[in-house]
Design a protein around this motif. Structure first.
Motif, PDB file in Angstrom:
ATOM      1  N   PHE A   3       0.985  -1.246   0.116  1.00  0.00           N
ATOM      2  CA  PHE A   3       0.048   0.081   0.079  1.00  0.00           C
ATOM      3  C   PHE A   3       0.804   1.156  -0.060  1.00  0.00           C
ATOM      4  CE2 PHE A   3      -2.445  -3.383   1.852  1.00  0.00           C
ATOM      5  CZ  PHE A   3      -3.655  -3.097   1.375  1.00  0.00           C
ATOM      6  N   PRO A   4       0.279   2.287  -0.707  1.00  0.00           N
ATOM      7  CA  PRO A   4       0.868   3.515  -0.642  1.00  0.00           C
ATOM      8  C   PRO A   4       1.369   4.152   1.016  1.00  0.00           C
ATOM      9  CG  PRO A   4      -1.055   4.065  -1.374  1.00  0.00           C
ATOM     10  CD  PRO A   4      -1.056   2.461  -1.393  1.00  0.00           C
ATOM     11  N   ALA A  36      -3.559   1.042   4.081  1.00  0.00           N
ATOM     12  CA  ALA A  36      -3.891  -0.572   4.469  1.00  0.00           C
ATOM     13  C   ALA A  36      -5.005  -0.687   5.550  1.00  0.00           C
ATOM     14  CB  ALA A  36      -2.496  -1.081   4.819  1.00  0.00           C
ATOM     15  N   PHE A  37      -4.885   0.174   6.464  1.00  0.00           N
ATOM     16  CA  PHE A  37      -6.015   0.256   7.542  1.00  0.00           C
ATOM     17  C   PHE A  37      -7.353   0.104   6.879  1.00  0.00           C
ATOM     18  CE2 PHE A  37      -8.471   1.457  11.111  1.00  0.00           C
ATOM     19  CZ  PHE A  37      -7.820   0.914  12.300  1.00  0.00           C
ATOM     20  N   LEU A  38      -7.590   1.178   6.072  1.00  0.00           N
ATOM     21  CA  LEU A  38      -9.072   1.510   5.645  1.00  0.00           C
ATOM     22  C   LEU A  38      -9.406   0.320   4.544  1.00  0.00           C
ATOM     23  CD1 LEU A  38      -9.114   5.464   5.073  1.00  0.00           C
ATOM     24  CD2 LEU A  38     -10.337   3.967   7.030  1.00  0.00           C
ATOM     25  N   GLU A  67     -11.825   8.773   0.515  1.00  0.00           N
ATOM     26  CA  GLU A  67     -12.380   8.761  -0.929  1.00  0.00           C
ATOM     27  C   GLU A  67     -11.454   7.692  -1.877  1.00  0.00           C
ATOM     28  OE1 GLU A  67     -12.074   9.532  -5.032  1.00  0.00           O
ATOM     29  OE2 GLU A  67     -10.528  10.174  -3.529  1.00  0.00           O
ATOM     30  N   ARG A  68     -10.482   7.729  -1.345  1.00  0.00           N
ATOM     31  CA  ARG A  68      -9.246   7.032  -1.969  1.00  0.00           C
ATOM     32  C   ARG A  68      -9.663   5.450  -1.849  1.00  0.00           C
ATOM     33  NH1 ARG A  68      -7.767  11.191  -4.100  1.00  0.00           N
ATOM     34  NH2 ARG A  68      -5.658  12.000  -4.354  1.00  0.00           N
ATOM     35  N   LEU A  69     -10.364   4.939  -0.836  1.00  0.00           N
ATOM     36  CA  LEU A  69     -10.357   3.640  -0.773  1.00  0.00           C
ATOM     37  C   LEU A  69     -11.818   3.102  -0.960  1.00  0.00           C
ATOM     38  CD1 LEU A  69      -8.450   1.713   0.570  1.00  0.00           C
ATOM     39  CD2 LEU A  69      -7.961   4.080   0.917  1.00  0.00           C
ATOM     40  N   GLY A  70     -12.871   4.152  -1.663  1.00  0.00           N
ATOM     41  CA  GLY A  70     -14.166   3.794  -2.088  1.00  0.00           C
ATOM     42  C   GLY A  70     -15.170   4.083  -1.318  1.00  0.00           C
ATOM     43  N   PRO A 116      -4.624  -2.702  -3.973  1.00  0.00           N
ATOM     44  CA  PRO A 116      -3.682  -1.620  -3.266  1.00  0.00           C
ATOM     45  C   PRO A 116      -2.764  -1.034  -4.148  1.00  0.00           C
ATOM     46  CG  PRO A 116      -3.885  -4.019  -2.193  1.00  0.00           C
ATOM     47  CD  PRO A 116      -4.681  -4.079  -3.375  1.00  0.00           C
ATOM     48  N   ALA A 117      -2.469  -1.462  -5.428  1.00  0.00           N
ATOM     49  CA  ALA A 117      -1.473  -0.879  -6.322  1.00  0.00           C
ATOM     50  C   ALA A 117      -2.055   0.186  -7.022  1.00  0.00           C
ATOM     51  CB  ALA A 117      -0.729  -1.759  -7.265  1.00  0.00           C
TER      52      ALA A 117
END
Length: 251
Positions: A36-37, A161-163, A200-203, A231-232
């Motif tokens: 993950f970033p 990673a957490f979200l 927002e980045r995680l949907g 993740p990428a």
């Protein structure tokens, strides 16, 4: 009855901000987070488990205000992430009633031990306790109507990673509730626009945002808006200019 969760070792290193760049030191991150970033914002050190005295928080109506905004009702299943010594845990347990469930999670085993004694003493049979990890809340899939993160999200060192791992835990119509303070993320708070971007980045999408003095900060609720990205595919959020300046960086 209290059920103890597993112990998950390894805490990631603090993201180091140099000007506009983040120094990527993957070897210092948990192996489970390296796909993950890395956060482009600094992360607060772990704070005290007591944000304020419980009586002071009750006097200003904090928990009632937050639970009302979150629509907590009898029979719901709720996760209290970063539960500490249980200010929200015990109040959520009362609100959801015997038909509901509360999972109290934290990465501090000593705090959970104290919370366990409290839960036993108060005979809160609808509460379970679990030890979580720094990049994974370890929540069972499709299990929660609400996930609470109160004055703790700014301490999550691997937010993407957490979200990403939290996402599957929500039931249909479930929401993630965040209460935090609007200040730089290295000062035990998080600017709302950074919070909005990371979710927002995680949907997720923002459902409601409220500022109230009862919470000593702001309330935000999020719901699933689209598929969870690989993740990428996750693009980290840029640190806002004013926050770079506040911590001594230049654009």
């Amino acid at each position: 009855m209290i059920r103890a969760g597993g112990v998950f070792a390894g805490i990631g290193a603090l993201a180091l901000l140099g000007g506009c760049e983040v120094q990527q030191v993957d070897s210092d991150r948990p192996e489970t987070a390296r796909d993950f970033p890395q956060a482009t914002r600094p992360v607060s050190d772990l704070g005290a488990n007591s944000f304020s005295t419980e009586q002071a928080r009750d006097n200003r109506g904090e928990a009632v205000t937050v639970m009302d905004l979150a629509g907590i009702e009898p029979g719901m299943t709720v996760a209290d992430i970063g539960a500490g010594e249980g200010y929200y845990t015990v109040r959520l347990a009362e609100r959801v009633g015997q038909r509901g469930r509360v999972l109290a999670q934290d990465i501090d085993p000593d705090a959970l031990s104290r919370l366990g004694r409290r839960v036993e003493g108060d005979r809160l049979e609808n509460v379970s306790i679990a030890l979580g990890g720094p990049d994974d809340p370890h929540l069972p899939a499709d299990s929660f109507d609400r996930v609470f993160m109160v004055h703790m999200y700014h301490e999550v060192e691997e937010p993407y990673a957490f979200l990403w791992r939290l996402y599957p835990a929500l039931r249909e119509g479930g929401k993630v509730i965040v209460v935090d303070t609007d200040r730089p993320s290295n000062e035990h708070g998080l600017p709302p626009k950074v919070l909005f971007c990371e979710f927002e980045r995680l949907g997720f999408r923002l459902r409601e945002f409220v500022r109230k003095p009862e919470m000593a900060g702001y309330y935000a609720s999020f719901e699933i808006a689209g598929p969870r990205p690989e993740p990428a595919e996750i693009e980290p959020c840029a640190l806002p200019q004013e926050d770079r300046a506040h911590i001594g960086g230049d654009a």
